[in-house]
Design a protein around this motif. Structure first.
Motif, short mmCIF file in Angstrom:
data_model
loop_
_atom_site.label_atom_id
_atom_site.label_comp_id
_atom_site.label_asym_id
_atom_site.label_seq_id
_atom_site.Cartn_x
_atom_site.Cartn_y
_atom_site.Cartn_z
N GLN A 59 -8.95 -33.80 48.43
CA GLN A 59 -9.77 -35.03 47.72
C GLN A 59 -9.39 -36.47 47.92
O GLN A 59 -10.05 -37.20 48.29
CB GLN A 59 -9.72 -34.77 46.16
CG GLN A 59 -10.27 -33.62 45.58
CD GLN A 59 -10.01 -33.63 44.11
OE1 GLN A 59 -8.80 -33.13 43.68
NE2 GLN A 59 -11.03 -33.57 43.13
N HIS A 64 -13.21 -35.07 49.84
CA HIS A 64 -14.15 -34.00 49.13
C HIS A 64 -14.11 -34.24 47.74
O HIS A 64 -13.29 -34.36 47.07
CB HIS A 64 -13.54 -32.83 49.68
CG HIS A 64 -13.65 -32.60 51.16
ND1 HIS A 64 -15.00 -32.35 51.85
CD2 HIS A 64 -12.58 -32.58 52.09
CE1 HIS A 64 -14.62 -32.20 53.13
NE2 HIS A 64 -13.37 -32.20 53.43
N ASP A 65 -15.10 -33.45 47.12
CA ASP A 65 -15.13 -33.59 45.56
C ASP A 65 -14.68 -32.37 45.30
O ASP A 65 -14.14 -31.49 45.88
CB ASP A 65 -16.87 -33.57 45.02
CG ASP A 65 -17.36 -32.32 45.70
OD1 ASP A 65 -16.82 -31.27 45.97
OD2 ASP A 65 -18.82 -32.36 45.71
N ALA A 68 -15.96 -28.99 46.64
CA ALA A 68 -15.87 -28.54 48.07
C ALA A 68 -14.30 -28.56 48.46
O ALA A 68 -14.10 -27.64 49.15
CB ALA A 68 -16.35 -29.96 48.99
N ALA A 69 -13.34 -29.14 47.87
CA ALA A 69 -12.03 -28.98 48.03
C ALA A 69 -11.48 -27.80 47.49
O ALA A 69 -10.77 -27.01 48.18
CB ALA A 69 -11.31 -30.05 47.39
N CYS A 84 -10.70 -29.24 57.44
CA CYS A 84 -10.72 -30.21 56.43
C CYS A 84 -11.85 -31.38 56.82
O CYS A 84 -12.43 -32.02 56.03
CB CYS A 84 -9.57 -30.95 56.50
SG CYS A 84 -8.28 -29.94 56.11
N GLY A 85 -12.30 -31.67 58.03
CA GLY A 85 -13.12 -32.56 58.42
C GLY A 85 -13.14 -32.73 60.05
O GLY A 85 -12.22 -32.07 60.72
#
Length: 117
Positions: A59, A64-65, A68-69, A84-85
């Motif tokens: 987060q 991430h919300d 999603a996290a 993670c991204g």
């Protein structure tokens, strides 16, 4: 699109113009620019880092919300790793360093790596 001018001297069949002046012709050449390569930031599972800390890091550093996290954290927990991204190289490397620094500061052995996307 970036254009580069390639100046060339224009001469006739007998050489330069008779009056001693030389004309210049500029040809346009288009440069092919590629988009930057993308890299994944991947967190690895360990048996010591609390799940809540992993959710917090997702987060805090990856925006991430909570849902999603939590999903990414569960993927890391069950599959051993989770993305993670995806970022450009500099941004991804910075994110990895921030995660590792936060884990060290909190006293957790959390590992985070960089991979090509």
């Amino acid at each position: 699109m970036t254009l580069r001018l390639n100046p060339q001297l224009a001469t006739g069949p007998q050489g330069p113009a008779e009056d001693g002046q030389v004309s210049v012709v500029a040809e346009k050449q288009a440069l092919a620019l590629e988009p930057p390569r993308l890299y994944q930031v991947v967190m690895l599972n360990d048996d010591f880092t609390p799940m809540e800390f992993v959710v917090f890091v997702l987060q805090e550093h990856f925006h991430h919300d909570i849902d999603a996290a939590t999903q990414i954290m569960l993927k890391i927990h069950h599959e051993g790793r989770g993305v993670c991204g995806v970022f450009t190289k500099d941004v991804a490397a910075t994110k990895v360093e921030l995660v590792l620094a936060a884990a060290r500061q909190a006293g957790h052995p959390l590992q985070c790596i960089l991979e090509t996307a």
